[in-house]
Write an enzyme that holds these catalytic residues in place. Structure first.
Site, PDB file in Angstrom:
ATOM      1  N   GLY A 265       0.990 -11.536 -45.310  1.00 46.48           N
ATOM      2  CA  GLY A 265       0.837 -10.250 -45.977  1.00 46.48           C
ATOM      3  C   GLY A 265      -0.228  -9.445 -45.251  1.00 46.48           C
ATOM      4  O   GLY A 265      -0.053  -8.268 -44.938  1.00 46.48           O
ATOM      5  N   GLY A 266      -1.328 -10.116 -44.990  1.00 44.33           N
ATOM      6  CA  GLY A 266      -2.419  -9.472 -44.275  1.00 44.33           C
ATOM      7  C   GLY A 266      -3.261 -10.511 -43.569  1.00 44.33           C
ATOM      8  O   GLY A 266      -3.216 -11.693 -43.921  1.00 44.33           O
ATOM      9  N   MET A 267      -3.999 -10.080 -42.572  1.00 46.17           N
ATOM     10  CA  MET A 267      -4.916 -10.968 -41.854  1.00 46.17           C
ATOM     11  C   MET A 267      -6.179 -10.175 -41.570  1.00 46.17           C
ATOM     12  O   MET A 267      -6.122  -9.108 -40.955  1.00 46.17           O
ATOM     13  CB  MET A 267      -4.245 -11.473 -40.567  1.00 46.17           C
ATOM     14  CG  MET A 267      -5.150 -12.345 -39.698  1.00 46.17           C
ATOM     15  SD  MET A 267      -5.577 -13.904 -40.525  1.00 46.17           S
ATOM     16  CE  MET A 267      -7.261 -14.122 -39.957  1.00 46.17           C
ATOM     17  N   GLU A 268      -7.301 -10.751 -42.008  1.00 48.53           N
ATOM     18  CA  GLU A 268      -8.575 -10.031 -42.051  1.00 48.53           C
ATOM     19  C   GLU A 268      -9.291  -9.931 -40.712  1.00 48.53           C
ATOM     20  O   GLU A 268     -10.507 -10.125 -40.640  1.00 48.53           O
ATOM     21  CB  GLU A 268      -9.480 -10.723 -43.077  1.00 48.53           C
ATOM     22  CG  GLU A 268      -9.937 -12.150 -42.721  1.00 48.53           C
ATOM     23  CD  GLU A 268      -8.995 -13.268 -43.150  1.00 48.53           C
ATOM     24  OE1 GLU A 268      -7.783 -13.005 -43.288  1.00 48.53           O
ATOM     25  OE2 GLU A 268      -9.468 -14.410 -43.341  1.00 48.53           O
ATOM     26  N   HIS A 292      -7.784  -7.222 -50.771  1.00 47.22           N
ATOM     27  CA  HIS A 292      -8.046  -8.625 -50.436  1.00 47.22           C
ATOM     28  C   HIS A 292      -8.635  -8.746 -49.026  1.00 47.22           C
ATOM     29  O   HIS A 292      -9.678  -9.385 -48.833  1.00 47.22           O
ATOM     30  CB  HIS A 292      -6.742  -9.417 -50.548  1.00 47.22           C
ATOM     31  CG  HIS A 292      -6.855 -10.855 -50.131  1.00 47.22           C
ATOM     32  ND1 HIS A 292      -7.079 -11.877 -51.037  1.00 47.22           N
ATOM     33  CD2 HIS A 292      -6.800 -11.455 -48.912  1.00 47.22           C
ATOM     34  CE1 HIS A 292      -7.142 -13.021 -50.395  1.00 47.22           C
ATOM     35  NE2 HIS A 292      -6.971 -12.805 -49.099  1.00 47.22           N
ATOM     36  N   GLU A 293      -7.997  -8.115 -48.059  1.00 49.82           N
ATOM     37  CA  GLU A 293      -8.482  -8.233 -46.673  1.00 49.82           C
ATOM     38  C   GLU A 293      -9.856  -7.583 -46.530  1.00 49.82           C
ATOM     39  O   GLU A 293     -10.704  -8.073 -45.784  1.00 49.82           O
ATOM     40  CB  GLU A 293      -7.477  -7.640 -45.685  1.00 49.82           C
ATOM     41  CG  GLU A 293      -6.047  -8.208 -45.765  1.00 49.82           C
ATOM     42  CD  GLU A 293      -5.951  -9.728 -45.818  1.00 49.82           C
ATOM     43  OE1 GLU A 293      -6.872 -10.407 -45.329  1.00 49.82           O
ATOM     44  OE2 GLU A 293      -4.953 -10.244 -46.376  1.00 49.82           O
ATOM     45  N   HIS A 296     -12.532  -9.924 -47.526  1.00 50.26           N
ATOM     46  CA  HIS A 296     -12.864 -10.900 -46.474  1.00 50.26           C
ATOM     47  C   HIS A 296     -13.983 -10.406 -45.549  1.00 50.26           C
ATOM     48  O   HIS A 296     -14.582 -11.211 -44.831  1.00 50.26           O
ATOM     49  CB  HIS A 296     -11.638 -11.195 -45.606  1.00 50.26           C
ATOM     50  CG  HIS A 296     -10.734 -12.270 -46.120  1.00 50.26           C
ATOM     51  ND1 HIS A 296     -11.172 -13.544 -46.401  1.00 50.26           N
ATOM     52  CD2 HIS A 296      -9.395 -12.278 -46.377  1.00 50.26           C
ATOM     53  CE1 HIS A 296     -10.137 -14.289 -46.810  1.00 50.26           C
ATOM     54  NE2 HIS A 296      -9.048 -13.544 -46.815  1.00 50.26           N
ATOM     55  N   GLU A 315     -10.905 -18.154 -49.082  1.00 48.01           N
ATOM     56  CA  GLU A 315      -9.838 -17.497 -49.845  1.00 48.01           C
ATOM     57  C   GLU A 315     -10.121 -17.412 -51.344  1.00 48.01           C
ATOM     58  O   GLU A 315      -9.814 -16.399 -51.975  1.00 48.01           O
ATOM     59  CB  GLU A 315      -8.500 -18.188 -49.582  1.00 48.01           C
ATOM     60  CG  GLU A 315      -8.040 -18.109 -48.115  1.00 48.01           C
ATOM     61  CD  GLU A 315      -7.817 -16.678 -47.599  1.00 48.01           C
ATOM     62  OE1 GLU A 315      -7.713 -15.754 -48.408  1.00 48.01           O
ATOM     63  OE2 GLU A 315      -7.767 -16.522 -46.358  1.00 48.01           O
ATOM     64  N   ASP A 373      -1.822 -25.444 -41.203  1.00 44.44           N
ATOM     65  CA  ASP A 373      -0.670 -24.626 -41.624  1.00 44.44           C
ATOM     66  C   ASP A 373       0.232 -25.386 -42.605  1.00 44.44           C
ATOM     67  O   ASP A 373       0.880 -24.783 -43.462  1.00 44.44           O
ATOM     68  CB  ASP A 373       0.198 -24.215 -40.422  1.00 44.44           C
ATOM     69  CG  ASP A 373      -0.433 -23.095 -39.609  1.00 44.44           C
ATOM     70  OD1 ASP A 373      -1.386 -22.452 -40.109  1.00 44.44           O
ATOM     71  OD2 ASP A 373       0.018 -22.871 -38.470  1.00 44.44           O
ATOM     72  N   TYR A 381      -6.581 -20.510 -52.800  1.00 44.35           N
ATOM     73  CA  TYR A 381      -6.763 -19.163 -53.334  1.00 44.35           C
ATOM     74  C   TYR A 381      -7.037 -19.209 -54.834  1.00 44.35           C
ATOM     75  O   TYR A 381      -8.010 -18.660 -55.329  1.00 44.35           O
ATOM     76  CB  TYR A 381      -5.495 -18.314 -53.106  1.00 44.35           C
ATOM     77  CG  TYR A 381      -5.204 -17.967 -51.678  1.00 44.35           C
ATOM     78  CD1 TYR A 381      -4.666 -18.908 -50.807  1.00 44.35           C
ATOM     79  CD2 TYR A 381      -5.452 -16.694 -51.183  1.00 44.35           C
ATOM     80  CE1 TYR A 381      -4.377 -18.585 -49.487  1.00 44.35           C
ATOM     81  CE2 TYR A 381      -5.163 -16.355 -49.857  1.00 44.35           C
ATOM     82  CZ  TYR A 381      -4.628 -17.311 -49.019  1.00 44.35           C
ATOM     83  OH  TYR A 381      -4.355 -16.990 -47.722  1.00 44.35           O
ATOM     84  N   ARG A 567       7.845 -12.218 -43.401  1.00 48.14           N
ATOM     85  CA  ARG A 567       6.637 -12.590 -44.148  1.00 48.14           C
ATOM     86  C   ARG A 567       6.914 -13.900 -44.876  1.00 48.14           C
ATOM     87  O   ARG A 567       7.815 -13.991 -45.719  1.00 48.14           O
ATOM     88  CB  ARG A 567       6.306 -11.463 -45.131  1.00 48.14           C
ATOM     89  CG  ARG A 567       5.049 -11.707 -45.923  1.00 48.14           C
ATOM     90  CD  ARG A 567       4.727 -10.487 -46.753  1.00 48.14           C
ATOM     91  NE  ARG A 567       3.634 -10.739 -47.666  1.00 48.14           N
ATOM     92  CZ  ARG A 567       3.265  -9.908 -48.637  1.00 48.14           C
ATOM     93  NH1 ARG A 567       3.908  -8.747 -48.782  1.00 48.14           N
ATOM     94  NH2 ARG A 567       2.271 -10.203 -49.431  1.00 48.14           N
ATOM     95  N   LYS A 569       5.602 -15.558 -47.248  1.00 46.04           N
ATOM     96  CA  LYS A 569       5.567 -15.577 -48.712  1.00 46.04           C
ATOM     97  C   LYS A 569       6.959 -15.349 -49.306  1.00 46.04           C
ATOM     98  O   LYS A 569       7.288 -15.895 -50.361  1.00 46.04           O
ATOM     99  CB  LYS A 569       4.602 -14.491 -49.193  1.00 46.04           C
ATOM    100  CG  LYS A 569       4.537 -14.329 -50.698  1.00 46.04           C
ATOM    101  CD  LYS A 569       3.622 -13.175 -51.069  1.00 46.04           C
ATOM    102  CE  LYS A 569       3.615 -12.953 -52.570  1.00 46.04           C
ATOM    103  NZ  LYS A 569       2.848 -11.739 -52.940  1.00 46.04           N
TER     104      LYS A 569
HETATM  105  N1  BES Z   1      -6.478 -15.093 -44.141  1.00 47.48           N
HETATM  106  C1  BES Z   1      -5.282 -14.955 -44.882  1.00 47.48           C
HETATM  107  C2  BES Z   1      -4.044 -15.253 -44.092  1.00 47.48           C
HETATM  108  C3  BES Z   1      -4.004 -16.614 -43.440  1.00 47.48           C
HETATM  109  C4  BES Z   1      -4.536 -17.728 -44.056  1.00 47.48           C
HETATM  110  C5  BES Z   1      -3.419 -16.760 -42.212  1.00 47.48           C
HETATM  111  C6  BES Z   1      -4.489 -18.973 -43.425  1.00 47.48           C
HETATM  112  C7  BES Z   1      -3.376 -17.993 -41.595  1.00 47.48           C
HETATM  113  C8  BES Z   1      -3.909 -19.107 -42.208  1.00 47.48           C
HETATM  114  C9  BES Z   1      -5.167 -13.572 -45.524  1.00 47.48           C
HETATM  115  O1  BES Z   1      -6.379 -13.031 -45.914  1.00 47.48           O
HETATM  116  C10 BES Z   1      -4.372 -13.735 -46.784  1.00 47.48           C
HETATM  117  O2  BES Z   1      -4.822 -14.418 -47.647  1.00 47.48           O
HETATM  118  N2  BES Z   1      -3.226 -13.089 -46.880  1.00 47.48           N
HETATM  119  C11 BES Z   1      -2.387 -13.143 -48.055  1.00 47.48           C
HETATM  120  C12 BES Z   1      -2.546 -11.921 -48.900  1.00 47.48           C
HETATM  121  C13 BES Z   1      -3.332 -12.049 -50.123  1.00 47.48           C
HETATM  122  C14 BES Z   1      -3.292 -10.810 -50.990  1.00 47.48           C
HETATM  123  C15 BES Z   1      -3.309 -13.301 -50.913  1.00 47.48           C
HETATM  124  C16 BES Z   1      -0.945 -13.197 -47.604  1.00 47.48           C
HETATM  125  O3  BES Z   1      -0.697 -13.132 -46.408  1.00 47.48           O
HETATM  126  O4  BES Z   1      -0.069 -13.295 -48.437  1.00 47.48           O
HETATM  127 ZN    ZN Z   2      -7.172 -14.088 -47.552  1.00 48.17          ZN
END
Ligand code: BES
Ligand code: ZN
Length: 615
Positions: A265-268, A292-293, A296, A315, A373, A381, A567, A569
């Site tokens: 979804g996003g990467m900080e 969220h980002e 971070h 997280e 991963d 989270y 994505r 998710k």
């Molecule tokens: N840092 C994460 C993404 C991540 C975590 C990438 C671990 C690789 C390994 C990012 O901040 C994140 O949590 N993204 C979430 C969005 C959020 C609103 C929960 C996502 O991608 O769904």
């Molecule tokens: Zn995150």
């Protein structure tokens, strides 16, 4: 203190640390490669250091040198998930701790490198130019550059990148040179210390639009208008983060909207958050990802987990701050509502892994070399969030907890910490600032149970359901209607007043019921116009319900959804549900194999496992 600093790194973290990396890179789109060299400024931590061990993964190594003198080096046989240790032998052991030196490694990436995805022009919006982007978290930085790929080692970086197309990085741009061959060289600096997983780069046909006093949104020119509108709230989120915590450190907060295969979804990435284009919902309903980002910027990027076993410190804390921001801007009911959504995600993760699975522990054991991963889920989270939420309640609410959050950042900024460091500090803070009585309250919490036991959290949070009740009621009416022929009680007005989030919660609730009969799904679609909705979170839940009921009419739309964006998710669960649905298994596998190259390598590996395909 235990001996192992980071079970996910092969580098000799106990002997040396990297202080700064300079990257000198040329991007060759035609060869799908980044090539050049890195200069690593290293310092010894102990006496008599004779070697430097770096993490690498599928890199094509050309040379290692020290002050112009070539060094002997070996590359160990590949560890399945951790990559190949590069050991460079120093000309002679360095006698003293605290001695600085600079290693130069010449190399290039290869097509096996998991941290960088190259896109053909057809995979971009504009369809004219290639594109590349990196995703280094958790342990993919080693496939972009040789480094000590552990968040326990924080460093600054600089980079000079030559490319025919615009380049952005997780740093500030300092200058640009024009070259004779129509390429440009972009010079970047990241002056705040960061872990290697926050090194990031993207290059492609990028345009920028200012969206705030310290923010520009970058993306392909075709979507820049929409992106600027959708992320209009960015500055308000940053300012709210600052009022909750400390001044924003990083100078700029830009956003990069990636092509659809971006797996998260996003990467900080500091100074430049990467986001999926599925956030472009047209109604700002997905901007909580940006909040969220932004959170971070403090939790994760300033105060960093020391290794992936303590990932929840990044997280869980970030989700907690994200929801504090939501509460400041939209009220406490909104925070409660998103906590309810989080609880549902947590339940799904626990069910998927199994409630006794070691992957459901807040601080999992990664010492056997598990790929972080593979453990990625909502557990760090949401269990992390719930632990902090519970502490907040126990110690006396926001008036006690909010000043503590700030003290936590001030105490640990620019450091990497473990769960034990965090625990020691919160105990000390509560005693010093609120006395024995508050300390005793804190001590009533069974931290060992929270941190080390599998399954759901030991305490039920009892979130306020005021925004969720209408969703639950409607879902239960549909659930009960399965036994009646009369569907006249339902009408479009049932959801006319629902926010996007309420629609999501309504659909989520139905995923907890027995699959709905097809005539009900048909009716729901007719009345609520579900199928045409393009908001990705709503579409995901709607298609989930349909696939779980083996409602085959939906399959073409599911295939379209999981092949047009990557994505994880959305894509991973939908592949799994399809694989388990009637007439779905073959369809899922065939679809994946046909579109495998569309997905990011990280996503591709995980989806293949999810649907029982050996890669
Ligand atoms: N840092 C994460 C993404 C991540 C975590 C990438 C671990 C690789 C390994 C990012 O901040 C994140 O949590 N993204 C979430 C969005 C959020 C609103 C929960 C996502 O991608 O769904
Ligand atoms: Zn995150």
């Amino acid at each position: 203190m235990s001996g192992v600093i980071d079970p996910s790194s092969l580098s000799n973290l106990n002997e040396v640390a990297t202080k700064h990396i300079h990257m000198n890179w040329t991007i060759a789109f035609d060869q799908k490669k980044i090539g050049g060299h890195v200069l690593l400024d290293i310092v010894t931590l102990v006496p008599n250091v004779s070697k430097v061990i770096l993490d690498t993964s599928y890199l094509d190594l050309k040379n290692v040198s020290l002050n112009g003198q070539d060094l002997e080096y070996t590359v160990a046989e590949r560890h399945l998930s951790l990559g190949s240790a590069l050991t460079a032998t120093l000309p002679e052991p360095i006698a003293n701790a605290g001695t600085a030196f600079q290693l130069k490694v010449e190399y290039s990436t290869t097509d096996k490198c998991t941290g960088v995805q190259y896109l053909e022009p057809e995979q971009t919006v504009g369809k004219k130019h290639p594109y590349l982007f990196s995703q280094c978290q958790a342990i993919h930085a080693r496939s972009m550059l040789p480094c000590m790929d552990s968040p326990s080692n924080k460093l600054t970086y600089s980079a000079s990148v030559t490319s025919p197309l615009p380049v952005v990085m997780s740093a500030l741009l300092s200058s640009t040179d024009e070259n004779a061959d129509s390429t440009k060289t972009y010079h970047f600096k990241q002056a705040t210390t960061i872990p290697s997983y926050l090194i990031a780069i993207a290059a492609g046909n990028l345009a920028g639009r200012e969206i705030g006093p310290r923010s520009t949104v970058w993306c392909e020119p075709e979507v820049v208008e929409q992106a600027a509108w959708e992320f209009d709230d960015t500055e308000r989120f940053i300012a709210t983060g600052e009022s909750l915590l400390t001044p924003y450190e990083w100078g700029r907060y830009d956003l990069l909207v990636l092509p659809p295969s971006f797996p998260y979804g996003g990467m900080e990435n500091p100074c430049l958050t990467f986001v999926t284009p599925t956030l472009l919902a047209g109604d700002k309903s997905a901007v909580d990802v940006v909040a969220h980002e932004i959170a971070h910027s403090w939790m994760g990027n300033l105060v960093t987990t020391s290794n992936w076993e303590h990932f929840w410190l990044n997280e869980g804390w970030t989700v907690f701050i994200e929801r504090k921001i939501a509460a400041r801007l939209h009220g406490e009911a909104e925070r409660q509502f998103s906590s309810i959504i989080g609880w549902k995600a947590l339940k799904e993760s626990v069910e998927l892994f199994g409630q006794d699975s070691p992957a459901t522990v807040l601080k999992p054991d990664l010492s056997s070399g598990i790929d972080p991963d593979d453990y990625f889920s909502s557990i760090p989270y949401e269990k992390g969030f719930n632990l902090l939420y519970h502490i907040e309640k126990v110690v006396g609410g926001p008036s006690v907890f909010e000043p503590y959050m700030k003290a936590h950042v001030e105490r640990f900024a620019n450091k990497s910490i473990t769960t034990e460091d965090w625990l020691a500090h919160i105990h000390e803070y509560m005693e010093v600032n609120h006395g024995k009585e508050t300390l005793e309250k804190l001590k009533t919490i069974d931290f060992d149970l929270w941190i080390n036991s599998p399954g759901m959290p030991p305490v039920d949070p009892n979130f306020d359901t005021s925004l969720a009740d209408a969703c639950y009621n409607l879902a239960s009416r549909w659930d009960q209607a399965r036994n009646s022929d009369d569907l006249s009680q339902f009408s479009p007005s049932d959801i006319a007043e629902f926010s996007s989030t309420q629609k999501i919660v309504f659909l989520e609730r139905l995923t907890d019921c027995e699959p709905l009969p097809h005539n009900l799904l048909e009716k729901m679609d007719e009345l609520y116009k579900m199928s045409p909705i393009r908001n990705a979170d709503i579409r995901f839940r709607w298609e989930q319900i349909c696939v779980m009921a083996s409602y085959e009419k939906i399959y073409p739309s599911v295939i379209e959804f999981i092949t047009q964006q990557g994505r994880m998710k959305f894509v991973r669960p939908l592949y799994r549900y399809l694989y388990n649905a009637k007439n779905g298994a073959q369809l899922a596998q065939d679809t994946f194999l046909k579109h495998k190259n569309f997905y990011h390598p990280i996503a591709s590996q995980l989806i293949a496992k999810d649907i029982n395909l050996k890669q």
